[in-house]
Write a protein that holds these residues in place. Structure first.
Motif, PDB file in Angstrom:
ATOM      1  N   LEU A  77       0.818  -1.212   0.000  1.00 28.26           N
ATOM      2  CA  LEU A  77       0.000   0.000   0.000  1.00 28.26           C
ATOM      3  C   LEU A  77       0.854   1.265   0.000  1.00 28.26           C
ATOM      4  CD1 LEU A  77      -2.842  -1.170   2.384  1.00 28.26           C
ATOM      5  CD2 LEU A  77      -2.919  -0.948  -0.107  1.00 28.26           C
ATOM      6  N   VAL A  78       1.974   1.241   0.686  1.00 25.88           N
ATOM      7  CA  VAL A  78       2.903   2.384   0.657  1.00 25.88           C
ATOM      8  C   VAL A  78       3.425   2.580  -0.764  1.00 25.88           C
ATOM      9  CG1 VAL A  78       5.163   3.211   1.441  1.00 25.88           C
ATOM     10  CG2 VAL A  78       3.517   2.281   3.103  1.00 25.88           C
ATOM     11  N   ARG A  79       3.808   1.480  -1.421  1.00 24.92           N
ATOM     12  CA  ARG A  79       4.271   1.585  -2.811  1.00 24.92           C
ATOM     13  C   ARG A  79       3.161   2.113  -3.716  1.00 24.92           C
ATOM     14  NH1 ARG A  79       6.450  -3.363  -1.609  1.00 24.92           N
ATOM     15  NH2 ARG A  79       4.927  -4.449  -2.902  1.00 24.92           N
ATOM     16  N   ALA A  80       1.921   1.722  -3.444  1.00 23.47           N
ATOM     17  CA  ALA A  80       0.785   2.205  -4.248  1.00 23.47           C
ATOM     18  C   ALA A  80       0.625   3.714  -4.106  1.00 23.47           C
ATOM     19  CB  ALA A  80      -0.493   1.488  -3.835  1.00 23.47           C
ATOM     20  N   ILE A  81       0.773   4.227  -2.906  1.00 29.70           N
ATOM     21  CA  ILE A  81       0.682   5.681  -2.701  1.00 29.70           C
ATOM     22  C   ILE A  81       1.775   6.381  -3.498  1.00 29.70           C
ATOM     23  CG2 ILE A  81       0.985   7.552  -1.022  1.00 29.70           C
ATOM     24  CD1 ILE A  81      -0.332   5.634   1.074  1.00 29.70           C
ATOM     25  N   ARG A  82       2.995   5.886  -3.423  1.00 32.44           N
ATOM     26  CA  ARG A  82       4.111   6.496  -4.154  1.00 32.44           C
ATOM     27  C   ARG A  82       3.867   6.431  -5.671  1.00 32.44           C
ATOM     28  NH1 ARG A  82       8.045   7.683  -0.493  1.00 32.44           N
ATOM     29  NH2 ARG A  82       8.303   6.330   1.305  1.00 32.44           N
ATOM     30  N   MET A  83       3.338   5.307  -6.147  1.00 32.39           N
ATOM     31  CA  MET A  83       3.064   5.156  -7.567  1.00 32.39           C
ATOM     32  C   MET A  83       1.967   6.132  -8.013  1.00 32.39           C
ATOM     33  SD  MET A  83       1.676   1.858  -9.723  1.00 32.39           S
ATOM     34  CE  MET A  83       3.062   0.861  -9.249  1.00 32.39           C
ATOM     35  N   LEU A  84       0.911   6.249  -7.233  1.00 35.80           N
ATOM     36  CA  LEU A  84      -0.158   7.190  -7.584  1.00 35.80           C
ATOM     37  C   LEU A  84       0.347   8.622  -7.622  1.00 35.80           C
ATOM     38  CD1 LEU A  84      -3.143   5.628  -5.649  1.00 35.80           C
ATOM     39  CD2 LEU A  84      -2.876   5.819  -8.121  1.00 35.80           C
ATOM     40  N   ARG A  85       1.205   8.952  -6.704  1.00 37.31           N
ATOM     41  CA  ARG A  85       1.794  10.296  -6.721  1.00 37.31           C
ATOM     42  C   ARG A  85       2.568  10.531  -8.015  1.00 37.31           C
ATOM     43  NH1 ARG A  85       3.909  10.790  -0.446  1.00 37.31           N
ATOM     44  NH2 ARG A  85       1.972  11.693   0.378  1.00 37.31           N
ATOM     45  N   ARG A  86       3.338   9.527  -8.459  1.00 36.79           N
ATOM     46  CA  ARG A  86       4.085   9.667  -9.714  1.00 36.79           C
ATOM     47  C   ARG A  86       3.127   9.818 -10.899  1.00 36.79           C
ATOM     48  NH1 ARG A  86       7.235   5.603  -7.468  1.00 36.79           N
ATOM     49  NH2 ARG A  86       6.352   4.038  -8.857  1.00 36.79           N
ATOM     50  N   ILE A  87       2.062   9.043 -10.899  1.00 33.86           N
ATOM     51  CA  ILE A  87       1.102   9.096 -12.006  1.00 33.86           C
ATOM     52  C   ILE A  87       0.445  10.460 -12.098  1.00 33.86           C
ATOM     53  CG2 ILE A  87      -1.130   8.206 -12.815  1.00 33.86           C
ATOM     54  CD1 ILE A  87      -0.190   5.430 -11.721  1.00 33.86           C
ATOM     55  N   VAL A  88      -0.040  10.986 -10.974  1.00 33.14           N
ATOM     56  CA  VAL A  88      -0.760  12.269 -11.026  1.00 33.14           C
ATOM     57  C   VAL A  88       0.177  13.463 -11.180  1.00 33.14           C
ATOM     58  CG1 VAL A  88      -2.786  11.409  -9.793  1.00 33.14           C
ATOM     59  CG2 VAL A  88      -0.969  12.558  -8.529  1.00 33.14           C
ATOM     60  N   SER A  89       1.466  13.238 -11.073  1.00 26.02           N
ATOM     61  CA  SER A  89       2.397  14.349 -11.284  1.00 26.02           C
ATOM     62  C   SER A  89       2.766  14.500 -12.757  1.00 26.02           C
ATOM     63  CB  SER A  89       3.660  14.155 -10.444  1.00 26.02           C
ATOM     64  OG  SER A  89       4.444  13.094 -10.961  1.00 26.02           O
ATOM     65  N   SER A  95       1.766  14.801 -16.934  1.00 29.23           N
ATOM     66  CA  SER A  95       0.770  15.378 -17.829  1.00 29.23           C
ATOM     67  C   SER A  95      -0.090  14.250 -18.402  1.00 29.23           C
ATOM     68  CB  SER A  95       1.500  16.125 -18.938  1.00 29.23           C
ATOM     69  OG  SER A  95       0.592  16.776 -19.759  1.00 29.23           O
ATOM     70  N   PRO A  96      -1.356  14.424 -18.605  1.00 27.26           N
ATOM     71  CA  PRO A  96      -2.159  15.613 -18.406  1.00 27.26           C
ATOM     72  C   PRO A  96      -2.748  15.728 -16.999  1.00 27.26           C
ATOM     73  CG  PRO A  96      -3.516  13.988 -19.465  1.00 27.26           C
ATOM     74  CD  PRO A  96      -2.126  13.373 -19.295  1.00 27.26           C
ATOM     75  N   LEU A  97      -2.606  14.703 -16.162  1.00 29.45           N
ATOM     76  CA  LEU A  97      -3.211  14.759 -14.834  1.00 29.45           C
ATOM     77  C   LEU A  97      -2.640  15.876 -13.972  1.00 29.45           C
ATOM     78  CD1 LEU A  97      -3.572  10.987 -13.898  1.00 29.45           C
ATOM     79  CD2 LEU A  97      -5.356  12.577 -14.616  1.00 29.45           C
TER      80      LEU A  97
END
Length: 152
Positions: free
Chosen positions: A43-55, A57-59
């Protein structure tokens, strides 16, 4: 899946136990969430991955602020604390009466409870592995299987 190997969604396992001999007595359900550190780390890795995704473009242009756990939560300890404090159950329980042919299975492939007469289970609890989507349709198929089976 990594390297083609089938991964378990969670290593932590809970239990469902009887609290009395009375059939209407509520069972004792212990979800035992996050008992295994590997589940917390996933779950910690998932949070880090989501942060990378939303950082990216275009998100990145659409996201104003991270609300939870918040941009201040960057350390491993802070993310672990957040995961442990905020993780809970959602959707349906599954796998509590696993179907299979091995000695650890509770239910046979024809949905009959091992060692008991005239007792079948037809819900998500018989699923030995969780599917990747909502399990409602799978539950309907399981119950349809049992219905047809019992009608003969």
């Amino acid at each position: 899946m990594l390297d083609g190997a089938r991964q378990k969604l969670s290593l932590s396992r809970g239990t469902v136990r009887l609290t009395s001999k009375e059939p209407k007595a509520a069972p004792l359900i212990d979800s035992n969430l996050l008992a295994e550190d590997a589940d917390v780390q996933t779950l910690v890795r998932a949070i880090r991955m989501l942060r990378r995704i939303v950082s990216q473009s275009p998100l990145a242009g659409m996201v104003m602020d991270e609300i939870k756990p918040g941009p201040h939560s960057t350390s491993e300890a802070a993310l672990v604390e957040y995961v442990k404090a905020r993780t809970g159950l959602a959707y349906h329980a599954w796998g509590t009466c696993r179907m299979g042919i091995d000695n650890n299975a509770v239910v046979t492939p024809d949905l009959k409870v091992k060692g008991l007469e005239n007792l079948w289970i037809a819900d998500a609890s018989v699923m030995p592995e969780l599917i990747s989507g909502n399990i409602n349709a799978a539950c309907m198929m399981i119950s349809e299987k049992l219905g047809r089976q019992l009608r003969g």
